[in-house]
Design an enzyme around this catalytic site. Structure first.
Site, PDB file in Angstrom:
ATOM      1  CB  CYS A 282      -9.377  -3.689 -11.380  1.00 23.91           C
ATOM      2  SG  CYS A 282      -8.926  -2.430 -12.788  1.00 23.91           S
TER       3      CYS A 282
ATOM      4  CB  CYS B 105      -5.283  -0.378   2.321  1.00 22.29           C
ATOM      5  SG  CYS B 105      -3.773  -1.063   3.400  1.00 22.29           S
TER       6      CYS B 105
ATOM      7  CB  CYS C 246      -0.906  -0.002   1.181  1.00 19.27           C
ATOM      8  SG  CYS C 246      -1.815   1.644   1.414  1.00 19.27           S
TER       9      CYS C 246
ATOM     10  CB  CYS D 183      -0.261   2.280   5.757  1.00 21.79           C
ATOM     11  SG  CYS D 183      -1.280   0.614   5.122  1.00 21.79           S
TER      12      CYS D 183
ATOM     13  CB  CYS E 169      -4.256   2.740   6.059  1.00 22.12           C
ATOM     14  SG  CYS E 169      -4.267   2.647   4.232  1.00 22.12           S
TER      15      CYS E 169
END
Length: 184
Positions: free
Chosen positions: A171, A148, A99, A102, A151
């Site tokens: 996607c 995510c 991510c 984070c 986060c």
């Protein structure tokens, strides 16, 4: 007679204690603490970690301070980058995707496939907690938004038109991802 028995008992017990004491290993165990380090460092972002999986509860105002504007727009406002423009949409290098907000581990390159949709696509997430979902009825469509798991940042969407074995297509927006090649 009693003293003789006591002396014999001591003669038997003392060697037993000596043997027991000699059998104990006085060597100190060599224990090593393994500290995993971030593969990516973002000094201006105190929430970024490739190893910490603690769920974050950070306000959008705070995210706005630590994220670049374009990353903030996609990850906190659910914006979408234009197709065929992101840095990972057509990449087949082996490595790990994290991510961009984070540092949470999201995908391995082995789950990435060429979908021709213009965004990086994966058929499975790295673990059951790395990506979470939310219904998204924006733009007159019914979709599943992929967020995510650490986060809550917007990554992209999940569709049911991917390859085997899962039939899923994650996607993702390239800008929502950080990539670390295996050879690094």
């Amino acid at each position: 007679m009693k003293t003789k028995t006591q002396i014999l008992s001591l003669c038997f017990l003392i060697p037993l204690f000596i043997l027991q004491a000699c059998g104990q290993n006085a060597k100190k165990q060599n224990t090593k603490t393994v500290v995993m380090e971030n593969k990516i460092t973002k000094p201006g972002n105190p929430y970024y970690s490739n190893t910490d999986t603690t769920k974050l509860n950070v306000s959008n105002a705070e995210w706005k301070k630590v994220l670049p504007e374009d990353v903030y727009d996609v990850m906190r406002n659910a914006d979408t980058e234009r197709p065929f423009t992101g840095k990972y949409w057509n990449t087949d290098e082996k490595g790990t995707y994290y991510c961009a907000s984070c540092g949470n581990l999201l995908f391995r390159s082995g789950a990435k496939f060429s979908s021709s949709c213009g965004w990086p696509s994966f058929f499975e997430q790295e673990n059951k907690n790395s990506v979470v979902y939310k219904k998204d009825n924006s733009l007159g469509m019914e979709r599943l938004e992929a967020l995510c798991g650490r986060c809550g940042g917007h990554l992209g969407h999940l569709f049911d038109d991917g390859p085997a074995p899962t039939g899923k297509r994650y996607c993702m927006n390239s800008i929502a991802l950080d990539f670390v090649p295996d050879n690094k």
